[in-house]
Scaffold this motif. Structure first.
Motif, short mmCIF file in Angstrom:
data_model
loop_
_atom_site.label_atom_id
_atom_site.label_comp_id
_atom_site.label_asym_id
_atom_site.label_seq_id
_atom_site.Cartn_x
_atom_site.Cartn_y
_atom_site.Cartn_z
N LEU A 96 11.75 19.63 23.99
CA LEU A 96 11.19 18.52 23.21
C LEU A 96 12.03 18.28 21.96
N THR A 97 12.51 19.35 21.33
CA THR A 97 13.37 19.19 20.16
C THR A 97 14.63 18.43 20.52
N MET A 98 15.27 18.83 21.62
CA MET A 98 16.50 18.14 22.05
C MET A 98 16.22 16.69 22.42
N ALA A 99 15.14 16.46 23.16
CA ALA A 99 14.83 15.10 23.58
C ALA A 99 14.54 14.21 22.38
N PHE A 100 13.72 14.70 21.45
CA PHE A 100 13.38 13.91 20.27
C PHE A 100 14.63 13.64 19.42
N CYS A 101 15.35 14.71 19.06
CA CYS A 101 16.52 14.55 18.19
C CYS A 101 17.58 13.69 18.86
N GLY A 102 17.77 13.90 20.19
CA GLY A 102 18.78 13.13 20.90
C GLY A 102 18.46 11.65 20.97
N LEU A 103 17.24 11.32 21.37
CA LEU A 103 16.87 9.90 21.52
C LEU A 103 16.78 9.21 20.16
N ILE A 104 16.18 9.86 19.18
CA ILE A 104 16.09 9.24 17.85
C ILE A 104 17.46 9.15 17.21
N LEU A 123 9.05 19.34 15.25
CA LEU A 123 8.66 18.10 14.56
C LEU A 123 7.94 18.42 13.25
N LEU A 124 7.04 19.41 13.31
CA LEU A 124 6.31 19.79 12.10
C LEU A 124 7.23 20.46 11.09
N ALA A 125 8.19 21.23 11.59
CA ALA A 125 9.15 21.85 10.67
C ALA A 125 9.99 20.79 9.96
N ALA A 126 10.37 19.74 10.67
CA ALA A 126 11.14 18.67 10.05
C ALA A 126 10.31 17.94 8.99
N ILE A 127 9.03 17.74 9.26
CA ILE A 127 8.15 17.10 8.27
C ILE A 127 8.08 17.94 7.00
N ALA A 179 9.77 8.15 13.00
CA ALA A 179 9.83 8.83 14.29
C ALA A 179 9.05 10.13 14.28
N LEU A 180 9.13 10.89 13.20
CA LEU A 180 8.40 12.15 13.13
C LEU A 180 6.89 11.93 13.15
N ILE A 181 6.43 10.93 12.40
CA ILE A 181 4.99 10.65 12.37
C ILE A 181 4.51 10.20 13.75
N VAL A 182 5.24 9.27 14.35
CA VAL A 182 4.81 8.72 15.64
C VAL A 182 4.85 9.80 16.72
N THR A 183 5.93 10.54 16.81
CA THR A 183 6.07 11.50 17.90
C THR A 183 5.13 12.68 17.72
N SER A 184 4.90 13.11 16.50
CA SER A 184 3.92 14.19 16.27
C SER A 184 2.53 13.76 16.71
N ALA A 185 2.17 12.52 16.40
CA ALA A 185 0.86 12.02 16.83
C ALA A 185 0.77 11.95 18.35
N LEU A 186 1.86 11.52 19.00
CA LEU A 186 1.86 11.46 20.46
C LEU A 186 1.76 12.86 21.07
N ALA A 187 2.46 13.83 20.47
CA ALA A 187 2.40 15.20 20.98
C ALA A 187 0.98 15.74 20.86
N TYR A 188 0.34 15.51 19.72
CA TYR A 188 -1.04 15.95 19.58
C TYR A 188 -1.93 15.26 20.61
N GLY A 217 7.86 8.28 21.93
CA GLY A 217 8.06 8.38 20.48
C GLY A 217 9.26 7.57 20.04
N ALA A 218 10.38 7.71 20.77
CA ALA A 218 11.57 6.94 20.42
C ALA A 218 11.35 5.44 20.64
N GLY A 219 10.69 5.08 21.74
CA GLY A 219 10.46 3.67 22.02
C GLY A 219 9.58 3.01 20.98
N LEU A 220 8.49 3.66 20.61
CA LEU A 220 7.60 3.09 19.61
C LEU A 220 8.25 3.04 18.23
N THR A 221 9.09 4.03 17.93
CA THR A 221 9.83 3.99 16.66
C THR A 221 10.73 2.77 16.62
#
Length: 860
Positions: free
Chosen positions: A159-167, A369-373, A340-349, A215-219
Motif C-alpha cells: 500500500l505504501t508503494m502503491a500510494f507513493c507511486g500513484l500520487i 499514511l499515518l506516519a506521513a501525516i 492525498a493523505l487525508i483522502v487515502t487514509s479515510a478510504l483505508a479506514y 485515493g489517487a483518483g479522488l485526489t
C-alpha cells in the motif's frame, strides 16, 4: 558556483537517504531471529510457506515426516499468497529457520520505509522524509508485523508503494512537459503499479487495489475541481491527468468488483483471490465499524495519542520554508500530498470498517499514511507553524487513557498481531506495566514540552538570572490566581485549607484522648487527615514550579544542541518506540515462544538424552532442532515416556525409575496434571529446568543438581511446612489444616494489617486422602459488625483439588485487602471450603458452622 551548490545538495540528499536507510534497518532487521515461532499463529503460517517452498521453489529438503506436504490453496492461506511466497523464498535460500522466514518480510518493511522517505523527500523535503521514516519504524504495528511470520507487512509495504507511486506520478506529471517531470512521473508510476500488483496478491481488490487507486483518483478530481491543478502548457491533458484518470477508473472498478465478491462470498467456500481475506462463520460481537479505531489506538501506541491532533494540523496550509528557488511548485505539490493523505487514509479506514463485520480484526495496512501525516505536522512546527497547548495537553491525556487500557487489559497490546484469541502471559504483566509506564512518560513528556510553546529567542545566561525569572513567574502566577473570579477562587482555597487544618487538629487530639469515633478510624486514614493540611498545599505549590523547571531545562537543551524544537517529537517516538521494539515486545515474545526452552535444552542436555513435546506441536522443533521430535497430546502418555523404567531418580534408588535423563517441552496448561502424576510416583515435584515463561516450560525426569524452576514449587511443597500460625483441624478424613500466615506484597511475614493495603493470606493443607468434590475456598474476617468475604478458587484454579495426592502439603495464597471501614482492633479469621450451598465438614479442631477458626487478625 551553481555546480558547487548542486554537488553540495546532492551530498546532503545522499546523507539523508543513508540516514533513513540506517534508521529503518536498525529498527527492523536486528531482532528478526531473536524471538521464536509463536505456536499456533506463526507456526501455521510458517508451515504453509514451507509447503510453498517445496512445490514452487523445489526445496525438497524441507519435507517433514507426518506433516502435510501439499501445495496450499488460497483458502488454506486465508489471504493472498505473496507474503507466504516471500517466506518460502527465505526458507529455500537459508533453510528451515525462523529468521529465514522473517528476513524477506523485514526486507518488505524496509522497502516500504525507503519508498516513504523518497516520496516525502521529493514532494515535501528531506527532513519530512526522515521524520516520516522515524515515525513509521517506531509504530509497533509496522515493526512487529515486519518481525513476525504473519505476512501482513507485505500488504503494508505494498500500500505504501502503491500510494507513493500513484500520487508521485500524479503530482510530478502535473508539473508540465519538462523531461525531468516526465521521467520522474514514469518512475513513480512504475513503483505504483508494482505496489498495486503486490497489494492485489496479498489482500485482494478492496485493500490492495481500491484504496490506493481510488485515493489517487479522488485526489486528482479534488485538485482539478479546486483550481489547484497547474494549467497545461499545451491543449491536451498532462501526464498527471492521464495518471489521475487511470487511477480513478481502476479504483472505481476495483471497489465495485471487490464489493460484489464480498457480497457473494461466504465462510466455508473457497477463498476468491479478489477478496483476499478469510470470512468468519460467526464474527465476534465487537466486529463493528469502530473495531479498526480501537485496534489502531493500541497497535500504534504511543503515536496513536498524537495522530488525531496531527490530522487536524494537516488541514492548515503548508508553511513556506527558506528553500529559495522552487518554493512555490514545492508548496503546490505538498498541498496535493496533504489532500492525498487525508483522502487515502479515510478510504483505508472505510475499507477495513467495511470488512470488520465479515472478517474480524485485520492488521491495518496504512501505517505509512499515518506516519506521513505525523511527519508533516512535525515539519510544519519546525517551519514556523504555531505551537499548540491544546495539542500538548490533549496528547498527554489521550496517551494516559491508552496507557491505562494497556495496563489494566495487557492483552490489548497483542492487537499489533491481529490474531484470534491470543493469551497474554500472566507472568509478564508486571514487567509489561513498567515498560508501558516508561513509554508514557517519555513520549507524553517530550511531546508536551515540544508543542506547549515556541522556542524563545533569548534565554537566561546565568543561573542567578534564571532563578530570578523563575521567582518572578511564580509571583505572577500567584497574582493571577488572586485575580481569578475577582479573588473568589483564592478565597475558596483558603477556606478549604482552614477546613483541612481543623480536620487535622481534630484527628490529632481525638487520637490522643481516645475519642470514640476518631479512635476507631483506621490509622492510615487518620494519618492522611492529619497531614493533608500541609501536604496538599505543598504539592499544589510545587507542581507548577517543577513544570517550569522541566520547561526551562528543555528550552536550554534545544538551544545548546542547536536543533529545531520540533525534533523533540520524533525523538520522543524514537525513545518510546525503541523501548517497545527492543524491550517490551522481545520480552513478550520470549514468553509466547518455545525458542528459549529449546536453547536451554541444547545447553543442558548430554549426548543421547532425548526430547519430546507435550501440547507443543513437534513441527516447532524443526526450526530449532533441525527435525521433528516425539510429540504427545495426552498427558499420561507423556508421563509414561518421561518416566520409562530404570533404576534411579536424582541418584536415589526408586522402583520403576527412569534409566536415563529425558526432557519434555510442556505447555503450562498440562503441567499441573503431569506434576500430579510425578508426585504420586516419586513424592516430589516434577523437575522444571526452564520456567522463565508462564506458557511453555522445559521439564525433565531429573534436576541434575540445578534448582527446580516450577511455579508449583511455591504451591505444593517438597520441604516440611512451618506456618506462622499453626492449627490442628481436619476436613472430614481427607484434608488437614496445618496453619496460616500473612505476608505483604514483598513476601515478608506480618502480624497485623492496614485497610486498603494488599496482603496475602497463605493457608497450609496436608492431604490424607484424595479430595472428592469441586470445592472452592471462603475466607471470613469478622468483628465490630463487619465482615471481609473472600470467596475464591483454591490456588486460583491453577492446581485443582482433584490433582492433590496423599501426603502433599499444599499452600493456597489468597490476596486480600480490607475496606476502609475496618476500624482498628482484633478480628477473627474463619475459612473453609464450599460447593454451592454446602460446606466441607470440619471434623476436628476449632470451628464454627463448618468454618475453621483460624485465630485473630489485628487491624491497625
Amino acid at each position: 558556483m551553481d555546480r558547487d551548490r548542486m554537488a553540495a545538495g546532492s551530498g546532503r540528499a545522499g546523507l539523508a537517504r543513508l540516514a533513513a536507510l540506517a534508521l529503518a534497518a536498525l529498527a527492523l532487521l536486528p531482532l528478526v531471529g531473536k524471538s521464536g515461532i509463536w505456536d499456533p499463529y506463526e507456526l501455521d503460517r510458517a508451515d504453509l510457506a514451507r509447503r510453498i517452498a517445496i512445490h514452487v521453489f523445489g526445496a525438497r529438503g524441507l519435507d517433514l515426516a507426518d506433516a502435510s506436504g501439499q501445495l496450499p490453496t488460497l483458502t488454506d492461506l486465508g489471504m493472498g499468497e505473496l507474503g507466504f511466497t516471500s517466506m518460502a523464498l527465505g526458507f529455500r535460500v537459508f533453510g528451515l529457520h525462523d529468521w529465514a522466514g522473517r528476513l524477506p518480510l523485514a526486507l518488505w518493511g524496509l522497502a516500504g520505509a525507503l519508498v516513504l522517505y523518497e516520496f516525502l523527500a521529493r514532494l515535501v523535503d528531506r527532513r519530512a522524509g526522515l521524520y516520516g521514516v522515524a515515525v513509521l519504524v517506531t509504530m509497533p504495528l509496522y515493526v512487529m508485523q515486519a518481525r513476525t511470520l504473519l505476512g501482513d507487512i507485505v500488504t503494508m509495504a505494498a500500500l505504501t508503494m502503491a500510494f507513493c507511486g500513484l500520487i508521485g506520478a500524479l503530482l510530478e506529471g502535473g508539473r508540465g512537459a519538462q523531461r525531468g517531470a516526465r521521467l520522474a512521473s514514469a518512475a513513480w508510476f512504475a513503483v505504483g503499479i508494482l505496489g498495486v500488483v503486490a497489494g492485489y496478491l496479498s489482500r485482494g481488490l478492496l485493500i490492495g487495489v481500491a484504496v490506493p487507486a481510488l485515493g489517487a483518483g479522488l485526489t486528482w478530481v479534488l485538485l482539478r475541481t479546486s483550481g489547484a491543478w497547474p494549467e497545461p502548457e499545451g491543449r491536451g491533458p498532462t501526464l498527471g491527468d492521464l495518471v489521475g484518470a487511470a487511477a480513478l477508473v481502476l479504483g472505481v472498478a476495483a471497489t465495485a468488483q471487490g464489493a460484489l465478491v464480498l457480497a457473494s462470498s461466504s465462510a466455508g467456500e473457497p477463498l476468491p483471490r479478489a477478496l483476499g481475506v478469510a470470512l468468519l462463520k460467526k464474527p465476534p460481537v465487537e466486529s463493528t465499524f469502530d473495531l479498526t479505531l480501537r485496534q489502531l489506538g493500541h497497535a500504534l501506541f504511543p503515536w496513536s495519542a498524537f495522530l488525531p491532533f496531527a490530522v487536524g494540523r494537516l488541514f492548515r496550509a503548508p508553511a513556506a520554508d527558506r528553500a529559495g528557488e522552487g518554493v512555490a511548485p514545492r508548496l503546490d505539490r505538498e498541498a496535493g500530498v496533504r489532500i492525498a493523505l487525508i483522502v487515502t487514509s479515510a478510504l483505508a479506514y472505510g475499507a477495513f470498517a467495511l470488512l470488520a463485520p465479515h472478517a474480524g480484526a485485520l492488521p491495518f495496512s496504512g501505517p505509512a499514511l499515518l506516519a506521513a501525516i505525523a511527519a508533516l505536522a512535525i515539519r510544519d512546527l519546525e517551519r514556523g507553524a504555531p505551537s499548540s497547548r491544546a495539542l500538548a495537553v490533549g496528547c498527554a491525556v489521550l496517551a494516559f487513557v491508552l496507557y491505562r487500557d494497556l495496563v489494566t487489559s495487557p492483552d490489548r497490546a497483542l492487537s499489533v498481531f491481529s490474531v484470534d484469541k491470543p493469551v497474554f502471559p500472566k507472568s509478564f504483566e508486571g514487567e509489561a506495566a513498567s515498560a508501558m509506564r516508561f513509554v508514557l512518560l517519555a513520549f507524553a513528556g517530550l511531546v508536551s514540552l515540544t508543542w506547549f510553546e515556541e522556542q524563545p529567542r533569548d534565554l537566561d545566561r546565568s543561573f542567578g538570572a534564571w532563578a530570578r525569572r523563575l521567582l518572578d513567574e511564580v509571583h505572577a502566577g500567584a497574582a493571577e490566581l488572586a485575580r481569578i473570579w475577582n479573588g473568589n477562587l483564592l478565597f475558596l482555597l483558603i477556606v478549604i485549607e482552614a477546613a483541612l487544618v481543623g480536620v487535622g487538629a481534630m484527628l490529632f487530639v481525638g487520637k490522643r484522648i481516645g475519642w470514640g469515633t476518631v479512635a476507631r478510624m483506621p490509622n492510615h486514614l487518620a494519618a492522611y487527615g492529619m497531614n493533608a493540611w500541609w501536604a496538599l498545599p505543598l504539592l499544589l505549590a510545587a507542581s507548577p514550579v517543577l513544570l517550569l523547571v522541566a520547561r526551562d531545562a528543555f528550552r536550554h537543551a534545544v538551544a545548546r544542541a542547536s536543533v529545531p524544537r520540533a525534533i523533540g517529537t520524533p525523538l520522543a517516538g524514537l525513545v518510546a518506540g525503541f523501548a517497545l521494539s527492543f524491550w517490551y515486545y522481545p520480552a513478550l515474545a520470549a514468553q509466547l515462544s518455545p525458542k528459549e526452552v529449546f536453547a536451554s535444552y541444547e545447553s543442558l542436555r548430554k549426548p543421547g538424552e532425548p526430547l519430546a513435546t507435550l501440547g507443543v506441536r513437534s513441527r516447532t522443533a524443526a526450526y530449532y532442532q533441525g527435525g521433528e521430535v516425539t510429540s504427545f497430546t495426552d498427558v499420561l502418555q507423556a508421563f509414561d515416556w518421561l518416566t520409562a523404567a530404570g533404576s534411579s531418580v536424582d541418584g536415589t534408588a526408586v522402583p520403576d525409575a527412569p534409566a536415563a535423563r529425558r526432557w519434555l517441552v510442556v505447555k503450562s496448561d498440562d503441567l499441573p496434571r503431569l506434576n500430579s502424576l510425578f508426585r504420586k510416583r516419586y513424592q516430589r515435584n516434577l523437575p522444571v529446568l526452564d520456567g522463565r515463561s508462564s506458557q511453555i516450560l522445559l521439564a525433565s525426569n531429573e534436576l541434575g543438581g540445578r534448582p527446580n524452576e516450577s511455579w508449583l514449587g511455591r504451591v505444593v511443597l517438597d520441604e516440611p511446612a512451618a506456618p506462622e500460625n499453626p492449627l490442628d483441624a481436619m476436613f472430614e478424613d481427607q484434608l488437614e489444616v496445618l496453619g496460616w500466615e500473612l505476608t505483604d506484597d514483598d513476601g515478608q511475614k506480618v502480624s497485623s494489617v492496614v485497610p486498603q493495603k494488599s496482603y496475602h493470606l497463605r493457608t497450609y493443607f496436608r492431604v490424607h486422602r484424595p479430595v472428592t468434590g469441586n470445592w472452592k475456598m471462603f475466607v471470613h474476617i469478622d468483628g465490630f459488625q463487619r465482615r471481609y468475604n473472600g470467596d475464591h478458587p483454591v490456588i486460583e484454579g491453577r492446581y485443582p483439588l482433584s490433582l492433590w495426592q496423599p501426603g502433599d502439603v499444599v499452600v493456597d495464597d489468597h490476596e486480600l485487602q480490607l475496606e476502609p471501614n475496618f476500624t482498628p482492633g482484633d478480628y477473627t479469621l474463619y475459612f473453609g471450603l464450599f460447593a454451592g450451598e454446602t460446606r466441607f465438614q470440619v471434623t476436628r479442631g476449632p470451628e464454627h458452622e463448618d468454618r475453621v477458626r483460624g485465630g485473630v487478625i489485628r487491624v491497625r
